[in-house]
Design a protein around this motif. Structure first.
Motif, mmCIF file in Angstrom:
data_model
loop_
_atom_site.group_PDB
_atom_site.id
_atom_site.type_symbol
_atom_site.label_atom_id
_atom_site.label_comp_id
_atom_site.label_asym_id
_atom_site.label_seq_id
_atom_site.Cartn_x
_atom_site.Cartn_y
_atom_site.Cartn_z
ATOM 1 N N LEU A 378 0.858 -1.192 0.000
ATOM 2 C CA LEU A 378 0.000 0.000 0.000
ATOM 3 C C LEU A 378 0.890 1.238 0.000
ATOM 4 O O LEU A 378 1.867 1.319 0.737
ATOM 5 N N ARG A 379 0.531 2.193 -0.815
ATOM 6 C CA ARG A 379 1.293 3.434 -0.911
ATOM 7 C C ARG A 379 0.335 4.612 -1.067
ATOM 8 O O ARG A 379 -0.792 4.468 -1.541
ATOM 9 N N SER A 380 0.799 5.781 -0.641
ATOM 10 C CA SER A 380 0.033 7.005 -0.833
ATOM 11 C C SER A 380 1.013 8.118 -1.166
ATOM 12 O O SER A 380 2.029 8.283 -0.481
ATOM 13 N N GLU A 381 0.718 8.834 -2.228
ATOM 14 C CA GLU A 381 1.613 9.919 -2.629
ATOM 15 C C GLU A 381 1.445 11.153 -1.748
ATOM 16 O O GLU A 381 2.298 12.044 -1.757
ATOM 17 N N GLN A 382 0.386 11.201 -0.990
ATOM 18 C CA GLN A 382 0.115 12.383 -0.157
ATOM 19 C C GLN A 382 0.735 12.221 1.219
ATOM 20 O O GLN A 382 0.425 11.287 1.960
ATOM 21 N N ARG A 383 1.636 13.108 1.591
ATOM 22 C CA ARG A 383 2.227 13.092 2.917
ATOM 23 C C ARG A 383 1.199 13.595 3.921
ATOM 24 O O ARG A 383 0.318 14.398 3.605
ATOM 25 N N MET A 384 1.322 13.137 5.137
ATOM 26 C CA MET A 384 0.339 13.496 6.154
ATOM 27 C C MET A 384 0.705 14.818 6.822
ATOM 28 O O MET A 384 1.782 14.964 7.392
ATOM 29 N N ASP A 385 -0.200 15.772 6.722
ATOM 30 C CA ASP A 385 -0.072 17.036 7.444
ATOM 31 C C ASP A 385 -0.759 16.851 8.793
ATOM 32 O O ASP A 385 -1.988 16.716 8.858
ATOM 33 N N ILE A 386 0.006 16.817 9.872
ATOM 34 C CA ILE A 386 -0.545 16.472 11.183
ATOM 35 C C ILE A 386 -1.625 17.452 11.623
ATOM 36 O O ILE A 386 -2.685 17.043 12.136
ATOM 37 N N CYS A 387 -1.388 18.725 11.428
ATOM 38 C CA CYS A 387 -2.380 19.720 11.855
ATOM 39 C C CYS A 387 -3.675 19.580 11.062
ATOM 40 O O CYS A 387 -4.772 19.692 11.622
ATOM 41 N N GLU A 388 -3.557 19.316 9.768
ATOM 42 C CA GLU A 388 -4.745 19.125 8.940
ATOM 43 C C GLU A 388 -5.474 17.842 9.351
ATOM 44 O O GLU A 388 -6.710 17.798 9.390
ATOM 45 N N TYR A 389 -4.700 16.811 9.647
ATOM 46 C CA TYR A 389 -5.303 15.560 10.113
ATOM 47 C C TYR A 389 -6.119 15.785 11.380
ATOM 48 O O TYR A 389 -7.264 15.321 11.491
ATOM 49 N N ARG A 390 -5.547 16.483 12.344
ATOM 50 C CA ARG A 390 -6.234 16.708 13.613
ATOM 51 C C ARG A 390 -7.508 17.524 13.404
ATOM 52 O O ARG A 390 -8.515 17.301 14.072
ATOM 53 N N ARG A 391 -7.465 18.463 12.481
ATOM 54 C CA ARG A 391 -8.653 19.277 12.202
ATOM 55 C C ARG A 391 -9.767 18.413 11.621
ATOM 56 O O ARG A 391 -10.919 18.466 12.090
ATOM 57 N N ILE A 392 -9.436 17.593 10.631
ATOM 58 C CA ILE A 392 -10.452 16.769 9.981
ATOM 59 C C ILE A 392 -10.953 15.679 10.932
ATOM 60 O O ILE A 392 -12.145 15.352 10.960
ATOM 61 N N ALA A 393 -10.046 15.119 11.714
ATOM 62 C CA ALA A 393 -10.405 14.014 12.619
ATOM 63 C C ALA A 393 -11.192 14.494 13.836
ATOM 64 O O ALA A 393 -11.827 13.682 14.523
ATOM 65 N N GLY A 394 -11.151 15.786 14.113
ATOM 66 C CA GLY A 394 -11.858 16.296 15.295
ATOM 67 C C GLY A 394 -11.043 16.149 16.564
ATOM 68 O O GLY A 394 -11.606 16.099 17.660
ATOM 69 N N LEU A 395 -9.723 16.096 16.444
ATOM 70 C CA LEU A 395 -8.827 16.044 17.590
ATOM 71 C C LEU A 395 -8.413 17.456 17.981
ATOM 72 O O LEU A 395 -8.576 18.398 17.193
ATOM 73 N N PRO A 396 -7.902 17.653 19.191
ATOM 74 C CA PRO A 396 -7.425 18.980 19.582
ATOM 75 C C PRO A 396 -6.440 19.535 18.559
ATOM 76 O O PRO A 396 -5.573 18.805 18.061
#
Length: 399
Positions: A378-396
């Motif tokens: 499994l591969r993904s060309e998109q690197r994970m932006d932690i701040c964006e992840y937390r916003r979308i996931a509903g985390l602090p």
């Protein structure tokens, strides 16, 4: 006779119930009845005391036996594990063991969480240390020991993070847990996006087949804590799973399970710590939580693994999750996700909790479907932006 004569002469008649010859009988039977009733009451009090004491001894015995052989089913209900004198005696750190290279990792509920090396019999083992913060009061110390008892009871399964030792008889108090490498499953999934797994063994290939193998281990661990200990995990997510060499996966993050078990209920603070996007609809609506609520979260975990750690419901704000799931909204089938795996995700995330599968059925389905799984990495060309992840996931949000 003198007394009787005097009474008759003054009143002119006998009083009611005191006919001639009945006086001595009354003087005997009434005190006897009073004595008998007193004896009965005293006997009941003694019997009640003995019964309660025996019951308490049974509960204490069940708690202390978690250190022996087979796991103890905690069928007596929530909150039966109570700290007792020497309750964790068999788990206390041996004098010949030492902890070296202690490094702070993060702040936990009870205090700092650290990493270290456990030196024992000329061997060194990577461990995680949960500590009790300084200046903790007696109530917090008691709860910490209770938490140790809980971990000692549930960590007997190979797919549950294991407690190795503890120190609870003196300060500082801490629990020593086994560590896994690479460790946190979510962070590992993110590392695959950048093609830098860093495990140094067979993690070069993480495929759809790997998702099946990892998911089966998580399901087995969750089935164990529910079937044997009548406990709901309450926070099933990739961030609360550990992955080790050989694709071994262990269930971690048992703080929610312990707190709900001790308190006999779920408080608002506990629920706030579980993001809405991982919660089953009945939890969002504050209805009773069951093991099938965990099954919903397990479906979200499957989505996390097949997408290499993407947040669920990426096109929805957290506040939109409940209205949309109420309207039978389903996440789109992820790229590289085969039809059988997507069907299982949907099965786990059925609206009515009664329609969701039990863990034993999930394990059977995973075994059946894995032969249809793709084996390419499994591969993904998109690197994970932690701040964006937390916003979308509903985390602090990021600080």
């Amino acid at each position: 006779m003198a007394v009787q004569a005097q009474y008759n002469s003054s009143s002119g008649s006998d009083p009611v119930g005191y006919e001639e010859g009945s006086g001595p009988f009354a003087l005997i039977i009434i005190p006897s009845l009073l004595a008998l009733s007193t004896l009965i009451v005293v006997s009941q009090i003694i019997w009640s005391f003995v019964t309660k004491r025996s019951s308490a001894q049974v509960i204490t015995g069940s708690s202390s036996s978690v250190n022996e052989g087979e796991p103890v089913p905690l069928d007596t209900g929530v909150g039966t594990l109570r700290p007792a004198q020497g309750a964790l005696g068999l788990w206390e750190m041996p004098a010949l063991c030492t902890l070296v290279g202690v490094e702070p990792l993060q702040m936990g509920h009870y205090g700092p969480i650290c990493t270290a090396q456990l030196k024992e019999d000329n061997t060194s083992t990577a461990v995680v240390i949960k500590t009790l913060k300084d200046r903790s009061n007696q109530s917090e110390a008691t709860e910490f020991v209770d938490f140790g008892l809980f971990l000692a009871a549930v960590s007997k399964h190979k797919n549950i993070v294991k407690m190795l030792y503890c120190q609870t008889r003196r300060m500082p108090m801490y629990l020593v847990l086994e560590a896994s490498f690479p460790g946190n499953l979510l962070h590992f999934l993110w590392s695959l996006r950048e093609d830098r797994c860093g495990a140094g063994d067979n993690f070069q290939v993480f495929s759809e087949m790997s998702v099946y193998l990892a998911a089966k281990q998580v399901a087995a661990g969750l089935d164990y804590i529910h079937s044997y200990h009548r406990t709901i995990h309450g926070d099933v997510a990739a961030r609360n799973m550990l992955i080790g060499s050989g694709l071994s996966v262990k269930v971690s993050g048992l703080d929610w399970a312990f707190k709900s078990r001790q308190m006999r209920m779920v408080d608002k603070e506990q629920e706030v710590n579980v993001p809405v996007k991982w919660q089953a609809p009945e939890r969002i609506m504050r209805l009773p939580i069951t093991d099938r609520s965990d099954v919903w979260s397990f479906g979200i975990l499957l989505y996390e693994m097949i997408t290499l750690g993407s947040p669920p419901y990426p096109d929805l704000d957290p506040s939109e999750v409940l209205p949309n799931t109420l309207a039978h909204y389903r996440m789109k089938r992820p790229e590289n996700c085969g039809a059988p795996l997507y069907d299982l995700i949907k099965y786990c995330c059925m609206w009515n909790f009664k329609d969701r599968p039990v863990y034993s059925a999930i394990i059977r389905l995973l075994d059946s479907y894995k032969y249809l799984a793709d084996t390419k990495p499994l591969r993904s060309e998109q690197r994970m932006d932690i701040c964006e992840y937390r916003r979308i996931a509903g985390l602090p949000r990021c600080q």
